[in-house]
Design a protein around this motif. Structure first.
Motif, PDB file in Angstrom:
ATOM      1  N   PHE A   1      -1.115  -4.075   5.257  1.00 23.01           N
ATOM      2  CA  PHE A   1      -2.431  -4.690   5.356  1.00 23.01           C
ATOM      3  C   PHE A   1      -2.861  -5.321   4.028  1.00 23.01           C
ATOM      4  O   PHE A   1      -3.565  -6.335   4.012  1.00 23.01           O
ATOM      5  N   PHE A   2      -2.422  -4.725   2.922  1.00 22.53           N
ATOM      6  CA  PHE A   2      -2.684  -5.337   1.617  1.00 22.53           C
ATOM      7  C   PHE A   2      -2.006  -6.701   1.546  1.00 22.53           C
ATOM      8  O   PHE A   2      -2.625  -7.692   1.123  1.00 22.53           O
ATOM      9  N   CYS A   3      -0.751  -6.776   1.960  1.00 24.49           N
ATOM     10  CA  CYS A   3       0.000  -8.039   1.935  1.00 24.49           C
ATOM     11  C   CYS A   3      -0.572  -9.049   2.915  1.00 24.49           C
ATOM     12  O   CYS A   3      -0.592 -10.260   2.635  1.00 24.49           O
TER      13      CYS A   3
ATOM     14  N   PRO B   1      -2.492  -2.021  -7.450  1.00 29.71           N
ATOM     15  CA  PRO B   1      -2.242  -1.503  -6.098  1.00 29.71           C
ATOM     16  C   PRO B   1      -0.772  -1.181  -5.834  1.00 29.71           C
ATOM     17  O   PRO B   1      -0.460  -0.209  -5.141  1.00 29.71           O
ATOM     18  N   MET B   2       0.135  -1.991  -6.398  1.00 29.45           N
ATOM     19  CA  MET B   2       1.550  -1.730  -6.167  1.00 29.45           C
ATOM     20  C   MET B   2       1.972  -0.396  -6.772  1.00 29.45           C
ATOM     21  O   MET B   2       2.844   0.282  -6.234  1.00 29.45           O
ATOM     22  N   TYR B   3       1.353  -0.018  -7.878  1.00 31.31           N
ATOM     23  CA  TYR B   3       1.634   1.295  -8.452  1.00 31.31           C
ATOM     24  C   TYR B   3       1.195   2.386  -7.496  1.00 31.31           C
ATOM     25  O   TYR B   3       1.886   3.394  -7.335  1.00 31.31           O
ATOM     26  N   PHE B   4       0.046   2.196  -6.825  1.00 38.60           N
ATOM     27  CA  PHE B   4      -0.440   3.193  -5.867  1.00 38.60           C
ATOM     28  C   PHE B   4       0.591   3.411  -4.753  1.00 38.60           C
ATOM     29  O   PHE B   4       0.968   4.546  -4.444  1.00 38.60           O
ATOM     30  N   TYR B   5       1.042   2.311  -4.147  1.00 34.13           N
ATOM     31  CA  TYR B   5       1.932   2.411  -2.988  1.00 34.13           C
ATOM     32  C   TYR B   5       3.318   2.934  -3.365  1.00 34.13           C
ATOM     33  O   TYR B   5       3.890   3.767  -2.667  1.00 34.13           O
TER      34      TYR B   5
ATOM     35  N   ALA C   1      -8.112  -2.446   2.059  1.00 40.86           N
ATOM     36  CA  ALA C   1      -9.323  -2.869   2.778  1.00 40.86           C
ATOM     37  C   ALA C   1      -9.993  -4.049   2.066  1.00 40.86           C
ATOM     38  O   ALA C   1     -10.393  -5.030   2.709  1.00 40.86           O
ATOM     39  N   ILE C   2     -10.116  -3.944   0.738  1.00 42.19           N
ATOM     40  CA  ILE C   2     -10.756  -5.022  -0.025  1.00 42.19           C
ATOM     41  C   ILE C   2      -9.961  -6.316   0.109  1.00 42.19           C
ATOM     42  O   ILE C   2     -10.522  -7.395   0.341  1.00 42.19           O
TER      43      ILE C   2
END
Length: 263
Positions: free
Chosen positions: A154-156, A210-214, A242-243
């Motif tokens: 969903f981020f992508c 965000p990529m670090y999170f995933y 979401a953002i």
């Protein structure tokens, strides 16, 4: 709420086109390839092997299961990078069709991201092979990898929609993205432990990338320790997804009426 329902109804009417576009993109990717879909597993394995040889000899990182650590980061980042790279021209590349018939414009970007997502799922076979080859014990917490996978999709999707509409108006983004993605690659702790970074950069990467999170969440559920840190990463990953999804939908919806003037 009514607009959301209308969009869902529109997507449902064009679902066959969506599936055909996804299938087309996947088939074109491996057209005239002798090994075909096997490359989705073989390519990341060979790339990981080269990176493992280089980085394990140049640097002495104290990383447990470094080949798997490296492959996980590589697989997730390649999905994001590939999805966005293809999304950049997902609208422009279908300008001829959009000028002739009515088709939901977002469906092309959505199909592009989804086809890259399917390829990514195929590539996870390389991770399974590496797990077996390195005799890493399997744990029930492996099932939780679905969390970073869905969040990353969903981020992508949101990021792809945002970049697709922006590229219609500013073609230079196509060239700028290659530079941005390279910098992002080195700031995602893919082939090094994040602990080696200076404090200011460590805080930047761990709090705002965000990529670090995933990637870290995925690692925690496979070769790490699934603790409260994973919950914090899951929350941050969900917020980032979401953002980005909202940003992508809003900007794409507002800009789509002007596309025809810039194609």
């Amino acid at each position: 709420m009514s607009k959301t329902i209308d969009r869902l109804r529109t997507f449902f009417r064009y679902r066959e086109l969506f599936f055909q576009l996804v299938s087309r993109d996947i088939k074109l990717k491996y057209r005239r390839s002798f090994l075909g879909y096997i490359w989705s597993m073989l390519n990341p394995l060979l790339t990981m092997l080269v990176m493992y040889i280089v980085f394990s000899n140049l640097f002495r990182f104290n990383v447990v299961n470094f080949p798997i650590y490296l492959l996980i980061g590589q697989l997730l980042f390649n999905f994001m990078s590939g999805a966005i790279s293809q999304s950049l021209t997902s609208v422009l590349g279908n300008a001829g069709l959009l000028k002739k018939v009515f088709v939901p414009k977002y469906i092309f970007t959505m199909a592009t991201v989804t086809s890259e997502f399917v390829t990514f799922l195929f590539s996870l076979g390389a991770l399974i092979i590496l797990f077996i080859a390195t005799s890493v014990p399997l744990s029930p917490r492996l099932f939780f990898v679905i969390i970073p996978i869905i969040q990353l999709y969903f981020f992508c999707l949101g990021f792809g929609l945002f970049m697709a509409q922006a590229t219609v108006f500013f073609r230079d983004i196509i060239y700028i993205w290659s530079i941005v993605s390279t910098a992002w690659l080195y700031l995602s702790a893919i082939f090094y432990p994040v602990s080696i970074l200076p404090e200011w950069l460590y805080n930047l990467v761990t709090k705002y990338n965000p990529m670090y999170f995933y990637i870290t969440m995925f690692r925690n559920f496979t070769i790490g320790t699934a603790n409260m840190g994973s919950l914090d990463l899951a929350i941050r990953g969900a917020i980032a997804a979401a953002i980005m999804l909202i940003l992508g939908l809003v900007t794409f919806t507002r800009a789509k009426k002007k596309f025809i003037l810039y194609m």
